[in-house]
Design an enzyme around this catalytic site. Sequence first.
Site, PDB file in Angstrom:
ATOM      1  N   ARG A   1     -10.264   8.146 -13.709  1.00  0.00           N
ATOM      2  CA  ARG A   1     -10.537   7.207 -12.606  1.00  0.00           C
ATOM      3  C   ARG A   1      -9.518   6.062 -12.599  1.00  0.00           C
ATOM      4  O   ARG A   1      -8.977   5.716 -11.553  1.00  0.00           O
ATOM      5  CB  ARG A   1     -11.962   6.655 -12.744  1.00  0.00           C
TER       6      ARG A   1
ATOM      7  N   ALA B   1     -23.039   2.533  -9.847  1.00  0.00           N
ATOM      8  CA  ALA B   1     -22.728   1.201 -10.381  1.00  0.00           C
ATOM      9  C   ALA B   1     -21.681   1.254 -11.497  1.00  0.00           C
ATOM     10  O   ALA B   1     -20.888   0.323 -11.673  1.00  0.00           O
ATOM     11  CB  ALA B   1     -23.998   0.544 -10.906  1.00  0.00           C
TER      12      ALA B   1
ATOM     13  N   LYS C   1     -19.143   3.349 -11.681  1.00  0.00           N
ATOM     14  CA  LYS C   1     -17.820   3.438 -11.044  1.00  0.00           C
ATOM     15  C   LYS C   1     -17.356   2.067 -10.570  1.00  0.00           C
ATOM     16  O   LYS C   1     -16.189   1.706 -10.725  1.00  0.00           O
ATOM     17  CB  LYS C   1     -17.866   4.381  -9.829  1.00  0.00           C
TER      18      LYS C   1
ATOM     19  N   ASP D   1     -14.255  10.902  -5.744  1.00  0.00           N
ATOM     20  CA  ASP D   1     -15.049  12.050  -6.181  1.00  0.00           C
ATOM     21  C   ASP D   1     -14.436  12.581  -7.467  1.00  0.00           C
ATOM     22  O   ASP D   1     -13.212  12.706  -7.575  1.00  0.00           O
ATOM     23  CB  ASP D   1     -15.120  13.145  -5.116  1.00  0.00           C
TER      24      ASP D   1
ATOM     25  N   PHE E   1     -21.217   6.716 -18.628  1.00  0.00           N
ATOM     26  CA  PHE E   1     -22.244   7.472 -17.910  1.00  0.00           C
ATOM     27  C   PHE E   1     -21.860   8.957 -17.888  1.00  0.00           C
ATOM     28  O   PHE E   1     -20.783   9.340 -18.377  1.00  0.00           O
ATOM     29  CB  PHE E   1     -22.420   6.937 -16.484  1.00  0.00           C
TER      30      PHE E   1
END
Length: 193
Positions: A177, A10, A12, A68, A148
């Site tokens: 990311r 969640a 991400k 990933d 996280f």
Amino acid sequence: MKIVFATNNAHKLTEVQAVLGDAYTLVTPRDCGVTEEIPEDQETLEGNASQKARYLHRRTGLDCFADDTGLEVEALGGAPGVHSARYATDGHDFAANNRLLLKNLEGAENRRARFRTVISLLQGGKELLFEGIVEGRIIDREAGHEGFGYDPLFVPDGYTKTFAEMTTEEKNAVSHRARAVRKLAAYLHSTER
Ligand code: ITT
């Protein structure tokens, strides 16, 4: 426009949706009726990203992408890397992973580390990979409660606070990311008619 993101994480979803903004609405595996865990057992981030995207594509027939990510610590020869989720235990136990990382770095002078994200996009029968990296260092105790995973231990270069002390917007300004997702978004925009 809707786009399927092959993740069960969640955090991400929140980060990626914030980067994509209004242009794209993320659809989850659950939204597509896929409720089982998506397998990821490859030995590289590229392999895992590809495996997750291909699995969801096989299950749904839909174009999709997967992320990933690994934390690569210089003094540990790049570990935990592709094994970041299961560094300390079989499950995604963030607290245990962080404890083990601190233990393995006890006394280490070199605290250099980087996060690396690989995104696999499956679109129209073609696969493309997008990479994002952020360099930084591992501090010696957890700080912050946002984000996280290893966020409470990672301070990106040019900052004095951890990712876990940042808002999603602040993290997205420099994160691995967000960098990969901005490349993905640029590609998606370029293919729109
Ligand atoms: P999906 O495979 O469902 O997308 P996941 O949590 O299993 O979610 P990864 O395999 O990519 O995702 O991530 C491996 C681990 O790396 C993850 O469990 C976290 O511990 C850590 N991690 C990934 N991205 C992170 C980030 O932005 N900040 C801190 N830790 C992160």
